[in-house]
Design an enzyme around this catalytic site. Sequence first.
Site, mmCIF file in Angstrom:
data_model
loop_
_atom_site.group_PDB
_atom_site.id
_atom_site.type_symbol
_atom_site.label_atom_id
_atom_site.label_comp_id
_atom_site.label_asym_id
_atom_site.label_seq_id
_atom_site.Cartn_x
_atom_site.Cartn_y
_atom_site.Cartn_z
ATOM 1 N N TYR A 151 -16.932 22.861 88.181
ATOM 2 C CA TYR A 151 -17.852 22.668 87.071
ATOM 3 C C TYR A 151 -17.488 23.521 85.857
ATOM 4 O O TYR A 151 -18.107 23.384 84.799
ATOM 5 C CB TYR A 151 -19.281 22.986 87.507
ATOM 6 C CG TYR A 151 -19.901 21.893 88.325
ATOM 7 C CD1 TYR A 151 -20.797 20.990 87.772
ATOM 8 C CD2 TYR A 151 -19.596 21.756 89.673
ATOM 9 C CE1 TYR A 151 -21.366 19.978 88.534
ATOM 10 C CE2 TYR A 151 -20.146 20.758 90.439
ATOM 11 C CZ TYR A 151 -21.035 19.876 89.865
ATOM 12 O OH TYR A 151 -21.588 18.879 90.629
ATOM 13 N N LYS A 218 -15.744 25.543 102.350
ATOM 14 C CA LYS A 218 -14.645 24.728 102.890
ATOM 15 C C LYS A 218 -13.401 25.604 103.020
ATOM 16 O O LYS A 218 -12.284 25.231 102.675
ATOM 17 C CB LYS A 218 -14.388 23.521 101.969
ATOM 18 C CG LYS A 218 -13.516 22.436 102.593
ATOM 19 C CD LYS A 218 -14.114 21.817 103.826
ATOM 20 C CE LYS A 218 -13.165 20.732 104.383
ATOM 21 N NZ LYS A 218 -13.569 20.316 105.748
ATOM 22 N N ASP A 268 -18.553 20.289 105.740
ATOM 23 C CA ASP A 268 -18.749 18.977 106.356
ATOM 24 C C ASP A 268 -19.542 19.076 107.658
ATOM 25 O O ASP A 268 -20.379 18.211 107.954
ATOM 26 C CB ASP A 268 -17.409 18.271 106.580
ATOM 27 C CG ASP A 268 -16.357 19.156 107.217
ATOM 28 O OD1 ASP A 268 -16.345 20.364 106.942
ATOM 29 O OD2 ASP A 268 -15.534 18.631 107.976
ATOM 30 N N ASP A 292 -24.218 21.223 94.850
ATOM 31 C CA ASP A 292 -24.687 19.986 94.237
ATOM 32 C C ASP A 292 -24.898 18.919 95.310
ATOM 33 O O ASP A 292 -25.947 18.283 95.392
ATOM 34 C CB ASP A 292 -23.670 19.519 93.203
ATOM 35 C CG ASP A 292 -24.234 18.459 92.264
ATOM 36 O OD1 ASP A 292 -25.408 18.097 92.410
ATOM 37 O OD2 ASP A 292 -23.495 18.000 91.383
#
Length: 412
Positions: A151, A218, A268, A292
């Site tokens: 972002y 992640k 995930d 987000d």
Amino acid sequence: MAEGKIISFNEGALEVPDFPIIPFIEGDGIGPDIWRATRVVVDSSVNILWGEKRQIIWTEILAGEKAYNHTGNWLPPETLESLRTYRVGIKGPLTTPVGGGIRSLNVTLRQKLDLYACVRPIKHFPGVPSPIREPRKVNMVVFRENTEDVYAGMELKQGTEQAMALIAYLRNNYGWEIPADAGIGIKPISRARSRRLVKAALEHAIKQKRKSVTLVHKGNIQKFTEGAFRRWGYEIAEELYPDITISYDQCNGMPPEGKILIKDAIADIFFQQALTRPDEFDVIATTNLNGDYISDALAAQVGGVGMAPGANINYENGYALFEATHGTAPKYAGLDKVNPSSLILSACLMLEHIGWEEAARLIEEALAEAFLNKTVTYDLARLMPGATEVSCSKFAEIVCENMKKASQLNLF
């Protein structure tokens, strides 16, 4: 009208007068509808609890389509200056220009004001339709880093001279084989900004007596950005809160009384576990893009983004901007139809931030009563057998009536 005063910040705490001036941006599309409903509810709650002793002095500032139509500028400098002056503000959803100009007005406001923590509490109100079997188990607060990650907007368009030069540089100096026709983006994740975000999440967990903080990342793939975020999160917990926090490995996931469990989850896998066993998660600290996705996915479990509040906060100086978490829905603009709950609940977060928690609790209880009575806007009514569909403004009236009844019964 009472004379308003400015909220200040002293020694780590807000100093809020009885008549604070708070700027608002009504927003585009459905923004004016949900803002009118929200203002009515907030003003009513304050009046019920404190009468003439307290009042919010609202002042309008411009951003988005309304600002562009009036000034030719999507985000006038006066708007940023007003938010800096008055320190706390609230906004409806904003249009972002397509094909040029500001990449995202929401992102720009967060970055310009250094509102580094996007805070989104997600919990289920009984009676609200949900696609999952046990939505009551969803009660999380997402702390999303708000100023960097993808972002940050550090991108180069495919085929440009700058993109080709960077691709060549990376190939020649690092051996990175990047297709010549690729667009390029940079993903900064910094130690200082990661640490301050996790610190805010930990302090929230301590203050609210939450049971755990989960670092979602992640890092198994992106080891030096997301993996570093995970490492820095554990690092600051150990440095600042060694007597309060305990890691999963230290207690096998069963913290002793008085300790907050700090753990981590790969993004995930977190999505799966948030569906199958959401009651195992409490406060979530994560990077910008993950946050987000996560906050919207969790909102879907409790009735959708129309039920999800949002706050953008700098805990180091008290600056804060509260917002509806959904879009402008232009096809419903001016129809007095949509659900104002996201912005109303965001106003509750604002009231908590300025220390007027009693008003926030009063509003939340009145909302809960409306949902249980099935007097709701169309988005919920179509999913509730036997519901009474009401307009946006009528829903606000019902919430106000519920607050008055609660006050008369001395429930507050």
